[in-house]
Design a protein around this motif. Structure first.
Motif, short mmCIF file in Angstrom:
data_model
loop_
_atom_site.label_atom_id
_atom_site.label_comp_id
_atom_site.label_asym_id
_atom_site.label_seq_id
_atom_site.Cartn_x
_atom_site.Cartn_y
_atom_site.Cartn_z
N ALA A 171 15.70 -44.86 -20.23
CA ALA A 171 15.89 -43.41 -20.05
C ALA A 171 17.32 -43.16 -19.60
O ALA A 171 17.94 -44.00 -18.95
CB ALA A 171 14.89 -42.88 -19.02
N VAL A 172 17.82 -41.98 -19.95
CA VAL A 172 19.21 -41.65 -19.60
C VAL A 172 19.37 -40.13 -19.59
O VAL A 172 18.70 -39.42 -20.33
CB VAL A 172 20.17 -42.31 -20.61
CG1 VAL A 172 20.03 -41.69 -22.00
CG2 VAL A 172 21.62 -42.23 -20.15
N VAL A 201 18.01 -51.15 -28.12
CA VAL A 201 17.46 -50.38 -27.00
C VAL A 201 16.84 -49.10 -27.56
O VAL A 201 17.42 -48.45 -28.44
CB VAL A 201 18.57 -50.00 -26.00
CG1 VAL A 201 18.02 -49.14 -24.87
CG2 VAL A 201 19.26 -51.25 -25.47
N THR A 202 15.67 -48.76 -27.08
CA THR A 202 15.10 -47.44 -27.38
C THR A 202 15.65 -46.47 -26.34
O THR A 202 15.30 -46.54 -25.16
CB THR A 202 13.56 -47.47 -27.32
OG1 THR A 202 13.07 -48.40 -28.29
CG2 THR A 202 12.99 -46.08 -27.61
N ILE A 203 16.56 -45.60 -26.77
CA ILE A 203 17.25 -44.68 -25.87
C ILE A 203 16.46 -43.38 -25.77
O ILE A 203 16.20 -42.73 -26.79
CB ILE A 203 18.68 -44.41 -26.37
CG1 ILE A 203 19.44 -45.73 -26.55
CG2 ILE A 203 19.41 -43.48 -25.40
CD1 ILE A 203 20.76 -45.57 -27.29
N ILE A 204 16.10 -43.00 -24.55
CA ILE A 204 15.29 -41.80 -24.34
C ILE A 204 16.10 -40.82 -23.47
O ILE A 204 16.15 -40.97 -22.25
CB ILE A 204 13.96 -42.14 -23.64
CG1 ILE A 204 13.32 -43.40 -24.25
CG2 ILE A 204 12.99 -40.97 -23.74
CD1 ILE A 204 12.14 -43.93 -23.46
N ALA A 212 14.73 -38.36 -16.15
CA ALA A 212 14.93 -39.70 -16.69
C ALA A 212 14.37 -40.75 -15.74
O ALA A 212 13.67 -41.69 -16.16
CB ALA A 212 16.42 -39.94 -16.95
N LEU A 213 14.64 -40.60 -14.45
CA LEU A 213 14.16 -41.57 -13.47
C LEU A 213 12.64 -41.53 -13.35
O LEU A 213 11.99 -42.57 -13.13
CB LEU A 213 14.80 -41.28 -12.11
CG LEU A 213 14.68 -42.35 -11.04
CD1 LEU A 213 15.29 -43.65 -11.51
CD2 LEU A 213 15.33 -41.89 -9.75
#
Length: 311
Positions: A171-172, A201-204, A212-213
């Protein structure tokens, strides 16, 4: 930028608070309501004279866009006010210029569009100064930060480096359009083009760092990539300090942060650069850093676009 365009930006930003109210979410705060710096900051007439002429009227306010889910830089306290390191710093610099402002809280991926549309005059949102962003924006740099890999306490995935994120869900804070990417999101994309090419990487991306956190806490993401100062703050503050930890011990992607202005807004940029340098020189900056436990990323010189201001 022509002076006439600057005038429209200031007047338009004040009107936009009502006309574009649907785009501005969360709370607002003015320079009359912020918590303020570590000590009283007096106006410097010579620095105030650097401001564009149309900003010299006592009744003038500029509009500042922020995203308040990003402690310790900006967050909403129990009283509903936007506070934090960057708020204190912007407040001190503005006081030095004798310039009033209003903060508007909005999602991350709205900030740049509102700046381009002249609905806000500056963005103060722990925004990384990158060469790509300098194409159409100017930054007044005030801090140097790096990245943190946030994982659940105990680090069950044994993640220590960026390469350990290959094949994981990360997550980002970021957006779906290129112009809304954060430097952390860009770093993950670069990772997929290189070390993680065979196991990407699966970027979310999420509109706030808190969202995200939360994905990590819910087990929907293996890690979050965020700024170091924010990661350390969250690891200490959430729960009893036993919910998250920062996985990496080495510095990752050190990047200057800055207040973001429209490209060519020369007078306002130079005024804020001089104001930030002034509070560095008189010790106010160091006190604000210490207040928020951020002294590790201190700058000695306030730069523009990561370059020393021309004399």
């Amino acid at each position: 930028m022509a002076l006439g365009h600057r005038t429209r930006a200031v007047i338009g930003s004040i009107a936009a608070a009502a006309a574009f109210g649907a785009l501005l979410t969360g709370c607002s705060a003015s320079s009359d309501e912020t918590a303020g710096a570590a000590e009283q900051v007096e106006v410097d007439p010579e620095l105030r004279a650097l401001l564009p002429g149309e900003l010299l009227a006592e009744s003038t306010r500029i509009t500042v866009g922020t995203e308040s889910g990003y402690p310790p830089f900006e967050y909403t306290n129990e009283a509903g006010r936007i506070v934090g390191f960057e708020i204190d710093l912007f407040d001190a610099a503005s006081d030095r210029l004798g310039l009033k402002y209003t903060f508007h809280d909005m999602p991350w991926d709205s900030l740049v569009d509102e700046l381009y549309a002249s609905n806000v005059d500056v963005v103060a949102a722990a925004m990384s100064d990158t060469p790509e962003r300098q194409v159409d924006s100017d930054f007044v740099n005030y801090y140097n930060d790096s990245d943190a890999i946030m994982v659940p306490a105990g680090n069950p995935g044994k993640i220590k480096t960026l390469a350990d994120l290959c094949g994981r869900r990360v997550a980002v804070l970021g957006g779906t359009a290129v112009e809304d990417y954060t430097s952390q999101q860009t770093a993950l994309i670069a990772l997929n083009d290189n070390e993680c090419k065979t196991k990407p990487v699966t970027i979310i991306p999420f509109g706030t760092d808190a969202d995200a956190l939360a994905q990590v806490q819910a087990g929907k993401a293996d890690a979050e990539l965020t700024q170091w100062s924010t990661g350390v703050y969250n690891a200490k503050q959430i729960g009893s300090g036993d919910v998250f930890e920062v996985a990496n011990t080495e510095i990752l992607n050190p990047t200057p942060l800055g207040f973001r202005f429209l490209k060519g807004d020369v007078e306002l940029v130079r005024a804020y650069q001089a104001a930030v340098q002034s509070i560095i020189d008189d010790g106010t900056y160091a006190k604000i850093l210490a207040k928020h436990d951020l002294s590790v990323g201190a700058l000695e010189t306030a730069t523009v676009n990561n370059q020393a201001a021309s004399q």
